[in-house]
Design an enzyme around this catalytic site. Structure first.
Site, mmCIF file in Angstrom:
data_model
loop_
_atom_site.group_PDB
_atom_site.id
_atom_site.type_symbol
_atom_site.label_atom_id
_atom_site.label_comp_id
_atom_site.label_asym_id
_atom_site.label_seq_id
_atom_site.Cartn_x
_atom_site.Cartn_y
_atom_site.Cartn_z
ATOM 1 C CB SER A 118 -0.865 -0.006 1.265
ATOM 2 O OG SER A 118 -1.490 1.246 1.462
ATOM 3 C CE1 TYR A 125 -4.820 -1.995 4.728
ATOM 4 C CE2 TYR A 125 -3.243 -0.202 4.494
ATOM 5 C CZ TYR A 125 -4.113 -1.120 3.918
ATOM 6 O OH TYR A 125 -4.248 -1.164 2.551
HETATM 7 P P1 NAD Z 1 -11.407 -6.100 -0.577
HETATM 8 O O1 NAD Z 1 -12.070 -5.926 0.741
HETATM 9 O O2 NAD Z 1 -12.199 -5.880 -1.824
HETATM 10 O O3 NAD Z 1 -10.720 -7.547 -0.671
HETATM 11 C C1 NAD Z 1 -10.071 -8.151 0.390
HETATM 12 C C2 NAD Z 1 -10.285 -9.644 0.278
HETATM 13 O O4 NAD Z 1 -9.606 -10.295 1.370
HETATM 14 C C3 NAD Z 1 -11.754 -10.034 0.348
HETATM 15 O O5 NAD Z 1 -12.054 -10.937 -0.698
HETATM 16 C C4 NAD Z 1 -11.869 -10.709 1.706
HETATM 17 O O6 NAD Z 1 -12.894 -11.687 1.773
HETATM 18 C C5 NAD Z 1 -10.475 -11.307 1.866
HETATM 19 N N1 NAD Z 1 -10.165 -11.632 3.258
HETATM 20 C C6 NAD Z 1 -10.358 -10.846 4.342
HETATM 21 N N2 NAD Z 1 -10.005 -11.507 5.464
HETATM 22 C C7 NAD Z 1 -9.575 -12.742 5.070
HETATM 23 C C8 NAD Z 1 -9.086 -13.876 5.773
HETATM 24 N N3 NAD Z 1 -8.992 -13.900 7.115
HETATM 25 N N4 NAD Z 1 -8.720 -14.968 5.062
HETATM 26 C C9 NAD Z 1 -8.837 -14.977 3.710
HETATM 27 N N5 NAD Z 1 -9.293 -13.921 2.992
HETATM 28 C C10 NAD Z 1 -9.660 -12.815 3.671
HETATM 29 O O7 NAD Z 1 -10.143 -5.130 -0.539
HETATM 30 P P2 NAD Z 1 -9.102 -4.619 -1.633
HETATM 31 O O8 NAD Z 1 -9.145 -3.153 -1.573
HETATM 32 O O9 NAD Z 1 -9.242 -5.310 -2.917
HETATM 33 O O10 NAD Z 1 -7.755 -5.039 -0.892
HETATM 34 C C11 NAD Z 1 -6.863 -6.012 -1.378
HETATM 35 C C12 NAD Z 1 -5.466 -5.670 -0.879
HETATM 36 O O11 NAD Z 1 -5.071 -4.423 -1.430
HETATM 37 C C13 NAD Z 1 -5.360 -5.543 0.646
HETATM 38 O O12 NAD Z 1 -4.177 -6.135 1.116
HETATM 39 C C14 NAD Z 1 -5.315 -4.033 0.839
HETATM 40 O O13 NAD Z 1 -4.630 -3.681 2.005
HETATM 41 C C15 NAD Z 1 -4.562 -3.608 -0.410
HETATM 42 N N6 NAD Z 1 -4.736 -2.210 -0.748
HETATM 43 C C16 NAD Z 1 -5.995 -1.723 -1.016
HETATM 44 C C17 NAD Z 1 -6.132 -0.382 -1.305
HETATM 45 C C18 NAD Z 1 -7.471 0.225 -1.582
HETATM 46 O O14 NAD Z 1 -7.565 1.443 -1.608
HETATM 47 N N7 NAD Z 1 -8.514 -0.540 -1.826
HETATM 48 C C19 NAD Z 1 -5.021 0.458 -1.337
HETATM 49 C C20 NAD Z 1 -3.770 -0.086 -1.067
HETATM 50 C C21 NAD Z 1 -3.641 -1.419 -0.780
#
Ligand code: NAD
Length: 258
Positions: free
Chosen positions: A140, A153
């Protein structure tokens, strides 16, 4: 989004956190490229997402170390090897350090730092034996900078950069690369859910949260599409990226340029 210039030999990939957002986009892109994909998520709705893309679904709560090892074992059992690991599953919890619940801290570190380590460890022998591996950690912009209210986080994501660099050094002689991707705010359920939390924390309405917090440091004033992150994952997973390792790739709308 086309990634025609990034086509690569068919590989076996394990992607975590695939029911929505970035993980779902990565599964779709990998399947489009002809890879065999094990999509791992604790949410049973991930089955339909995997089916639609042509991936195999494996349900696992990755805060449990045994479940991490079982996920890799399942990829090896089904496909005979594992070439690409994308550590993507993540959650967020917003509150001040003073009020941060210990259980939430532990859950976030388990899922977003310990699980990527255990999955990397379990996937390593197959990558080493094949002389080819790609580890891609979805970190991130909060692996580079901090913001208030997200202690666990931000600590997990900063730690993920250390894991990435160490894996790159250990994997270099074995054909294994490791890279981190550092996005700013991507249009996914994880962001939708925290807009309300941020509004409460900062005493703002939701539009103010987007404009004054999420896009405050952005040169490009928009949220990122999951497909834009999946496109970079596809490049880092390709044969073309063999010389690229130990790096953090910002997709941050210019946030860290200042
Ligand atoms: P999202 O909530 O759409 O997806 C996260 C996924 O992780 C979901 O499918 C959820 O069911 C799964 N998950 C959660 N807990 C779990 C567990 N205990 N075991 C297995 N699976 C689990 O979120 P996203 O935004 O697509 O995030 C994906 C990654 O990208 C994360 O690591 C997040 O930190 C990172 N990220 C997101 C953003 C953003 O702005 N969305 C920015 C930077 C980094």
């Amino acid at each position: 989004m086309s990634t025609t210039s990034q086509e690569t030999s068919p590989r076996v990939a394990l992607v975590t956190g695939t029911t929505s957002g970035i993980g779902a986009a990565v599964v779709e892109e990998f399947c489009r490229q002809g890879h065999q994909v094990l999509a791992v998520d604790f949410n049973a709705d991930g089955q339909a997402v995997a089916d639609a893309a042509g991936a195999v679904f494996f349900q696992a709560d990755l805060t449990d170390g045994e479940a991490c090892r079982a996920a890799v074992a399942e990829a090896l059992r089904r496909f005979g090897r594992l070439d690409i690991l994308v550590n993507n599953a993540g959650i967020q919890h917003v509150s001040s350090i003073e009020e941060f619940p210990e259980a939430k801290w532990r859950q976030i570190i388990d899922l977003m730092l310990t699980a990527p380590f255990l999955l990397t460890q379990a996937a390593w022998p197959s990558m080493r034996e094949g002389g080819w591996g790609r580890i891609i950690n979805i970190a991130s912009v909060h692996a580079q900078v901090a913001s208030p209210g997200k202690a666990a986080y931000i600590s997990a994501k900063h730690g993920m950069i250390g894991l990435t660099k160490t894996a790159a050094l250990e994997g270099g002689s074995q054909g294994i690369t490791a890279n981190a991707i550092c996005p700013a705010y991507v249009k996914t359920p994880l962001v939708d859910n925290q807009i309300a939390d941020q509004a409460k924390l900062h005493d703002m309405d939701e539009q103010q949260v987007i404009e004054q917090i999420m896009l405050k440091n952005a040169a490009v004033k928009r949220l990122i599409e999951p497909g834009e992150v999946a496109s970079l994952v596809a490049y880092l997973a390709s044969d073309l990226a063999g010389a690229v390792t130990g790096a953090s790739w910002n997709i941050d709308l210019g946030w860290t340029a200042q």
